[in-house]
Design a protein around this motif. Structure first.
Motif, mmCIF file in Angstrom:
data_model
loop_
_atom_site.group_PDB
_atom_site.id
_atom_site.type_symbol
_atom_site.label_atom_id
_atom_site.label_comp_id
_atom_site.label_asym_id
_atom_site.label_seq_id
_atom_site.Cartn_x
_atom_site.Cartn_y
_atom_site.Cartn_z
ATOM 1 N N LEU A 141 4.483 -20.934 13.053
ATOM 2 C CA LEU A 141 3.687 -20.045 13.764
ATOM 3 C C LEU A 141 2.079 -20.056 13.862
ATOM 4 O O LEU A 141 1.127 -20.381 14.816
ATOM 5 C CB LEU A 141 3.659 -18.603 13.911
ATOM 6 C CG LEU A 141 5.148 -18.102 14.403
ATOM 7 C CD1 LEU A 141 5.340 -16.384 13.593
ATOM 8 C CD2 LEU A 141 5.461 -18.107 15.748
ATOM 9 N N ASP A 142 1.345 -20.590 12.521
ATOM 10 C CA ASP A 142 0.124 -20.862 12.160
ATOM 11 C C ASP A 142 0.038 -22.281 12.385
ATOM 12 O O ASP A 142 -1.091 -22.603 12.573
ATOM 13 C CB ASP A 142 -0.150 -20.423 10.803
ATOM 14 C CG ASP A 142 -0.086 -19.000 10.552
ATOM 15 O OD1 ASP A 142 -0.170 -18.306 11.328
ATOM 16 O OD2 ASP A 142 -0.003 -18.614 9.457
ATOM 17 N N GLY A 143 0.940 -23.036 12.911
ATOM 18 C CA GLY A 143 0.537 -24.595 12.981
ATOM 19 C C GLY A 143 0.455 -25.521 11.734
ATOM 20 O O GLY A 143 -0.206 -26.482 11.845
ATOM 21 N N ASP A 144 0.846 -24.692 10.570
ATOM 22 C CA ASP A 144 0.591 -25.470 9.235
ATOM 23 C C ASP A 144 1.601 -26.526 9.084
ATOM 24 O O ASP A 144 1.693 -27.503 8.154
ATOM 25 C CB ASP A 144 0.553 -24.401 8.178
ATOM 26 C CG ASP A 144 -0.460 -23.647 8.225
ATOM 27 O OD1 ASP A 144 -1.717 -24.136 8.788
ATOM 28 O OD2 ASP A 144 -0.462 -22.688 7.546
ATOM 29 N N ILE A 145 2.961 -26.500 9.734
ATOM 30 C CA ILE A 145 3.776 -27.387 9.589
ATOM 31 C C ILE A 145 4.250 -27.629 11.033
ATOM 32 O O ILE A 145 4.298 -27.154 11.932
ATOM 33 C CB ILE A 145 5.160 -26.984 8.778
ATOM 34 C CG1 ILE A 145 5.656 -25.725 9.349
ATOM 35 C CG2 ILE A 145 4.604 -26.638 7.424
ATOM 36 C CD1 ILE A 145 6.945 -25.309 8.776
ATOM 37 N N ASP A 146 4.814 -28.842 11.132
ATOM 38 C CA ASP A 146 5.446 -29.359 12.359
ATOM 39 C C ASP A 146 7.048 -28.990 12.496
ATOM 40 O O ASP A 146 7.294 -28.593 13.787
ATOM 41 C CB ASP A 146 5.552 -30.906 12.203
ATOM 42 C CG ASP A 146 4.223 -31.730 12.323
ATOM 43 O OD1 ASP A 146 3.130 -31.441 12.956
ATOM 44 O OD2 ASP A 146 4.127 -32.520 11.211
ATOM 45 N N ALA A 288 6.689 -36.603 13.849
ATOM 46 C CA ALA A 288 7.357 -35.449 14.193
ATOM 47 C C ALA A 288 8.585 -35.516 15.086
ATOM 48 O O ALA A 288 9.811 -35.130 14.688
ATOM 49 C CB ALA A 288 6.563 -34.312 14.336
ATOM 50 N N LEU A 289 8.350 -36.023 16.111
ATOM 51 C CA LEU A 289 9.327 -36.207 17.133
ATOM 52 C C LEU A 289 10.360 -37.299 16.768
ATOM 53 O O LEU A 289 11.579 -37.012 16.788
ATOM 54 C CB LEU A 289 8.738 -36.577 18.477
ATOM 55 C CG LEU A 289 9.780 -36.927 19.624
ATOM 56 C CD1 LEU A 289 10.443 -35.514 20.081
ATOM 57 C CD2 LEU A 289 8.828 -37.414 20.897
#
Length: 301
Positions: A141-146, A288-289
């Protein structure tokens, strides 16, 4: 000997091992039940050993069957990777994938997949973090991980995320071969409740376990709680108690080399769903994709 074994036979054998029933394996593979049966019989004849115990409610792997399952999966995975059409030019792709995973997935699911991904994308760095489920959810939610890799069956509000189930792992009873329940083909939870139960506590296992016991109106006779999977294996193998855990974490031996048997359970026990989480509306970058699509491909999901 190897020339007599086909990839189709191994695929049908793996399907039977994963489903615990030849009929369910046939449905999964979209073939007749006799095709599964004949493939398993041919393998057993070629290998000169029984791969399954035939039970009234299905089949259970023998120790030799468990060993062959590990080899068969490795061979099928290698073939799958060899013909995989990567969405990016694998040797040109560079960058970093930020991944968080929980205890069970880090220990029993991800390592081999990470190795296969690295072989396909040698220049992509993996920033791997060990975290529990609430930490994984917050980091997404915080965008810290993909991407997060977690037990989706434990996520309370799954609709907050994009997600994909990678594997559904059946839960079975674990016992020592000499335990009375090892002689019961498909014991019920009521049968199991008559004996000491060893409860694993990591990855919210206690909460998940007690939930399905309660839903069936039965209470386990908990003799010992532990966060150590190897302690649990040792206690079960030496006959101090039994447990119910998923096939993902099953190994037929304790650290001391004592055998552990797995038996299907008569009651309807929920499977353990493992998969990926990522932020809703997020656009994953190329590394990540690539990792996301590789896991989907590798797990056949």
């Amino acid at each position: 000997m190897s020339k007599d074994v086909t990839l189709r036979q191994m695929r049908y054998f793996v399907a039977a091992a994963q489903n615990g029933q030849f009929s369910m394996a046939a449905a999964t593979e979209h073939v007749s039940q006799s095709a599964i049966t004949n493939a398993v019989l041919a393998l057993e004849e070629t290998l000169g050993t029984r791969l399954f115990e035939r039970l009234p409610q299905g089949v259970a792997l023998t120790p030799d069957g468990q060993d062959f399952l590990n080899h068969a999966r490795h061979i099928l995975d290698s073939v799958r990777d060899a013909i995989y059409k990567a969405p990016f030019r694998s040797h040109d792709l560079k960058g970093t994938v930020r991944i968080a995973a929980s205890y069970t997935l880090l220990g029993y699911f991800l390592p081999e997949l990470l190795g296969r991904f690295r072989a396909t994308y040698p220049h992509v760095e993996l920033d791997l973090r060990d975290a529990d489920r609430p930490e994984i959810e917050q980091a997404i939610l915080d965008g810290d991980i993909d991407l997060g890799v977690a037990l989706l069956s434990n996520v309370d509000h799954l609709k907050r995320f994009q997600h994909h189930v990678l594997i559904r792992s059946r839960r079975q009873l674990w016992t020592a071969p000499t335990h009375p329940l090892a002689q019961v083909n498909s014991p019920s939870l009521a049968d199991i409740a008559a004996y000491p139960y060893i409860l694993i506590t990591v990855d919210e296992s206690e909460r998940a376990t007690l939930r399905y016991w309660k839903e069936n109106g039965v209470e386990p006779n908990i003799a010992f709680r532990t966060s150590s999977m190897e302690a649990l294996r040792g206690l079960v193998a030496h006959g101090f108690g039994v447990t119910i855990l998923s096939d993902m974490v099953f190994r037929p031996w304790s650290l001391e080399g004592k055998r552990i048997d797995a038996r299907p359970i008569l009651n309807a026990i929920p499977q353990m769903d493992a998969g990926m989480l990522w932020r809703k509306g997020a656009t994953l970058d190329a590394p990540a994709l690539a990792f996301q699509q590789f896991l989907i491909h590798a797990c056949g999901s």
